[in-house]
Every structure is written in C-alpha cells, then in structure tokens.
Design a protein around this motif. Structure first.
Motif, PDB file in Angstrom:
ATOM      1  N   CYS A 109      -0.521   9.628   0.461  1.00 41.36           N
ATOM      2  CA  CYS A 109      -0.543  10.972  -0.455  1.00 41.36           C
ATOM      3  C   CYS A 109       0.805  10.631  -1.223  1.00 41.36           C
ATOM      4  O   CYS A 109       0.760  11.236  -2.717  1.00 41.36           O
ATOM      5  N   ASP A 155      -0.339   8.490  -4.373  1.00 45.47           N
ATOM      6  CA  ASP A 155      -1.280   8.978  -5.140  1.00 45.47           C
ATOM      7  C   ASP A 155      -0.432  10.249  -5.714  1.00 45.47           C
ATOM      8  O   ASP A 155      -0.872  10.372  -6.950  1.00 45.47           O
ATOM      9  N   TYR A 156       0.424  10.854  -5.277  1.00 45.37           N
ATOM     10  CA  TYR A 156       1.125  12.020  -6.009  1.00 45.37           C
ATOM     11  C   TYR A 156       1.885  11.359  -7.149  1.00 45.37           C
ATOM     12  O   TYR A 156       2.017  11.807  -8.433  1.00 45.37           O
ATOM     13  N   CYS A 216      -1.751  18.000   0.678  1.00 43.23           N
ATOM     14  CA  CYS A 216      -2.469  16.666   0.649  1.00 43.23           C
ATOM     15  C   CYS A 216      -3.252  16.789   1.831  1.00 43.23           C
ATOM     16  O   CYS A 216      -2.699  16.665   2.966  1.00 43.23           O
ATOM     17  N   VAL A 248      -6.064  14.526   3.683  1.00 39.05           N
ATOM     18  CA  VAL A 248      -6.543  13.103   3.839  1.00 39.05           C
ATOM     19  C   VAL A 248      -7.936  13.275   4.925  1.00 39.05           C
ATOM     20  O   VAL A 248      -7.853  13.460   5.838  1.00 39.05           O
ATOM     21  N   VAL A 284      -9.016  12.114  -0.631  1.00 40.03           N
ATOM     22  CA  VAL A 284      -7.810  12.892  -0.455  1.00 40.03           C
ATOM     23  C   VAL A 284      -8.060  14.250  -1.502  1.00 40.03           C
ATOM     24  O   VAL A 284      -8.597  13.856  -2.744  1.00 40.03           O
ATOM     25  N   TRP A 294      -6.213  17.683  -2.978  1.00 35.39           N
ATOM     26  CA  TRP A 294      -5.061  18.248  -3.370  1.00 35.39           C
ATOM     27  C   TRP A 294      -5.221  19.580  -3.509  1.00 35.39           C
ATOM     28  O   TRP A 294      -6.202  20.061  -4.132  1.00 35.39           O
TER      29      TRP A 294
END
Length: 457
Positions: free
Chosen positions: A224, A227-228, A280, A282, A314, A316
C-alpha cells in the motif's frame, strides 16, 4: 543512444559503435513477457522507419514490444516512442535483456489503448532479471577548431532534443521525478531501476519474481505504501508532507476483513496527511480454509485475471483500484535481482523478512537532563543509541537508550507510538508544552513525575 547533430557534434547516450550493429525489429520474443516483436541492437537514424513499417505490415491485433538495446540515437528513440504511443504498444524488458539510455526513453512510451473509451494506461514491463537504466545525454565534440556559429547551432539542437522528451510528458504519462532523474544523472553514470521502490514509484510493472512467503500485515503495508507513493507521483492524490521514499512506510490499525466481493482482505489506515487519511484494503482472492495461503492465492490469481503475475487487488477509500504484482509486497529497498525467480511461470516463495533491516541510528552524543516540574534535577553529557523495528503484525517499536557517564541507562521505548520510560508509562512532551527553560526532546514519566529530556549536540 545518440542524437546525430550537424558535422562534428554528437549528442550521445552511449558509446560510438559499429553501424553494422544497428537496431533490428523481428517478430516474436519472450512468450512469458507476451512479446509479439523484439527490437534489439543500437538505435541509429532511420531505425524508426523500420519500426513503423513493421507495425504497418503486421496482422497482429495487439502488440507488446520487447526491448534489448544498449542505447543509440536519442532523437530516434523519441521517434520510435511516438510510434508506440500512437499505436498503444506496451513495452517490455525480458530476462537477461537490457534497455539503457535511448532505449530506456522509448521504453517509457509503452501504453495500452482501450476500445471502450477508457484513457490509455502506461504498460511498461520489466523482468526482475532484466536491466533498465537512464542517464542524461552528452554533447561530444571531435578534435578541431569550430566557429561560434557551429557551436551555437549544435548547442541549440541539443537543448531542443532534450525539450522533446519534456514535451511528451502528458502523452507518454511521465512524472516530474522521472524526467528530473533522467536529466540529472550524468552521462558517465547510469541510474538503474534496480529496486522494488524505484520501479513502483514510476509505475513500472516488475514481473518474473518470487512470491512473498506469507501475506502479513507488514507485507500489505509495504504494498500500500508503494502504491500510495505512485498515486501521489502521478497526481491521483494531493501532494502532502508525508515522506515518500524507499525508507518510508505507512499503515496502522491493521485488521483482517472478509470482503464479500474480493474474499479475505487486510485493511490498513493512515495513508496521507492528517485530516485526509486514506484507507487501503488489500484483497487476496483466496477464501475458505486456505485463508491467506500465497500459493493458493497465486493459482487463483492466474484463474481470475488470466496472467501469471497479478497477485492481489487494492481498493482505496478515495476510489482508486490497483491490481498488485508480487514484487510490491517486498520491502522497498529489495533488489530486483534478489527476487528474480529462477524459472518463469513457476511458483516460488521467499521470506520478505530477508530484505527487512532494522533502522539503526548511529550513536549520537548530547545532553541529558531530568526535571521535576521546572526545577532541574540532573544535567550531564550522555550518549544515545536508536533502534527502530517493525514486526510482521505491523507492530512498530522505537527504542532509544541514553547512557549517562556513570553507565546508568535511561530507556525510552515506544510500541505503536505509545512510549515508556524505563518500563513505566510515559507521554511525549511537545515543544509547546515545555517551559521555556527546558530544551530538547522530552518525555514525562507518569510513575515518577519526572521529565527526561535529550538535547543533541
């Protein structure tokens, strides 16, 4: 790679080589990477015409271009990149292949277009056993005397060629930091995309890797966080003061949840700035007694999405959805070569903890003080050692040991940001809470009523 300039001046991104080694595009390539064609060799002027002709003559409805080139003409690399971008051709660098300098520039043009009107998405694949590297071009001048006009003309062309890369930022979907890194890396050096974080930040999909041996809260936080970072890099979330880098990790209050649509999932909070945190989730597509088994999960992922690499989804709270590759679950500083699977398309797991190192600060010196209210009770020089660790269950431990001249130690230990002083409950004393006479970082011992402070030298 090189961009050819008038007469004696050449803008280079690689060494001079024999023109007989000019680039060649041929049908086929790595089946694992999905290649329909492979471009190999050094890029020379007019190579873009051969690439354009290949796609014009091809009957394939969908293309993936594999790349294996040490570089060559920068301007030609840009022209080939335009061809790929216009046609929506993903790019790939396979096992044991290299894509450097000008090749790396055209690699960035890899996009996939969709027939349903969805905006094109970057599609750039890098095998963990491949090599991708960037650097800035250089203006090389052969021996001799040149007029001011010749030098000025060559310089203008060089600057214009560099500007061509920046002009493609929107069409090629390039980030500011990627362009800055490319142009700031000296021609004599190479910035290689050789760690999990470097690839994730720029949206480069790393394939051909091992799978994480387990799906811990910590591994989910690693995925996460990266990815953020990519979402922030590409403008999908607002810029913030939250540090983003290979040593950063976000995520707190982890929980297992059973998502009715996506199966067993891990939910994490704490991404972004206070007041606009994102959550987040997953999801691992594994249900029932298999729980979070990564081997069963990998098999399910292949069945669900038709590829050997997608591993998890994922979601958000801001609305974005990302499909994750196994590499995203490894610590950010993990070298790609270290997690390259020995054989493509086969399941292999690796403990992510192998690549997780405690964050150790070197011993520092300063002044330790003990206060009773605003009265100074002790004041001596001391040394500090600092150790930060995180467990698979995402328990953060921060331990500072302050050693007084007598050898006595004061230990400040925080577990999930809850501090203790020598094992007793404590709280951080913030700057605005301290009397003007007290300096440094301070903790209030709720048992003794004393305040301990450390002011570094």
């Amino acid at each position: 790679m090189r961009v050819f300039l008038p007469t004696v001046f050449t803008l280079l991104l690689c060494l001079f080589v024999d023109p007989a080694a000019a680039a060649n595009i041929a049908r086929g390539g790595s089946a694992y990477m999905g290649c329909t064609a492979t471009l190999s060799g050094i890029l020379y002027p007019e190579d873009s015409e051969a690439v354009s002709a290949y796609f014009e003559d091809s009957d394939d409805a969908f293309h993936v271009l594999c790349l294996d080139s040490p570089g060559g003409s920068l301007s030609e690399g840009i022209r080939i990149g335009d061809i790929l971008q216009e046609r929506g051709v993903p790019t790939a660098v396979g096992r044991n292949a290299e894509c450097l300098s000008a090749c790396a520039v055209l690699f960035l043009a890899g996009l996939e277009w969709f027939n349903d009107g969805t905006p094109p998405l970057p599609q750039r694949l890098l095998h963990a056993g491949g090599r991708l590297g960037f650097h800035a071009p250089s203006l090389t001048v052969s021996e001799g005397s040149f007029t001011q006009e010749q030098v000025s003309r060559a310089y203008d062309i060089a600057i214009a060629t560099l500007a061509e890369i920046g002009a493609r930022k929107a069409d090629w979907k390039l980030s500011d930091s990627l362009l800055t890194t490319l142009l700031r890396t000296p021609p004599s050096e190479m910035y290689e995309v050789d760690t999990v974080f470097k690839a994730a930040l720029w949206g480069i999909s790393v394939v051909g890797t091992a799978y994480p041996a387990n799906n811990s809260f910590l591994n989910a936080a690693e995925a996460c966080t990266k990815d953020y970072a990519h979402r922030r890099e590409t403008g999908r979330v607002a810029r913030s003061g939250t540090p983003i880098g290979p040593e950063s990790r976000s995520g707190y209050e982890p929980a297992l949840v059973d998502d009715v649509y996506n199966g067993v999932s891990i939910r994490l909070g704490g991404f972004g700035d206070e007041g606009r945190f994102e959550t987040c989730v997953v999801s691992f597509t594994s249900t029932g007694s298999s729980g979070l088994s990564t081997e069963k999960q990998a098999a399910r992922a292949i069945d669900a999405w038709g590829g050997p690499n997608w591993f998890a989804r994922v979601d958000w709270s801001g609305g974005d959805v990302t499909f994750m590759l196994p590499s995203m679950f490894f610590p950010s500083a993990t070298p790609l070569a270290a997690i390259a699977a020995p054989m493509d398309g086969q399941y292999m797991s690796v403990e992510t903890a192998r690549f997780l190192r405690p964050d150790i600060d070197l011993t520092s010196s300063g002044r330790c003080t003990v206060w009773r209210g605003d009265q100074l009770a002790d004041n001596e020089r001391c040394n500090q050692s600092h150790l930060r660790t995180v467990s698979p269950k995402l328990v953060y431990t921060d331990e500072k040991v302050f050693t007084w001249p007598s050898g006595v130690e004061t230990v400040i230990k925080s577990v999930n940001f809850e501090p203790t002083v020598n094992g007793r409950a404590a709280k951080v004393v913030w700057d605005w809470e301290q009397p003007a006479t007290i300096a440094g970082q301070c903790w209030f011992n709720e048992f003794s009523g004393n305040t301990f402070c450390f002011e570094p030298s």
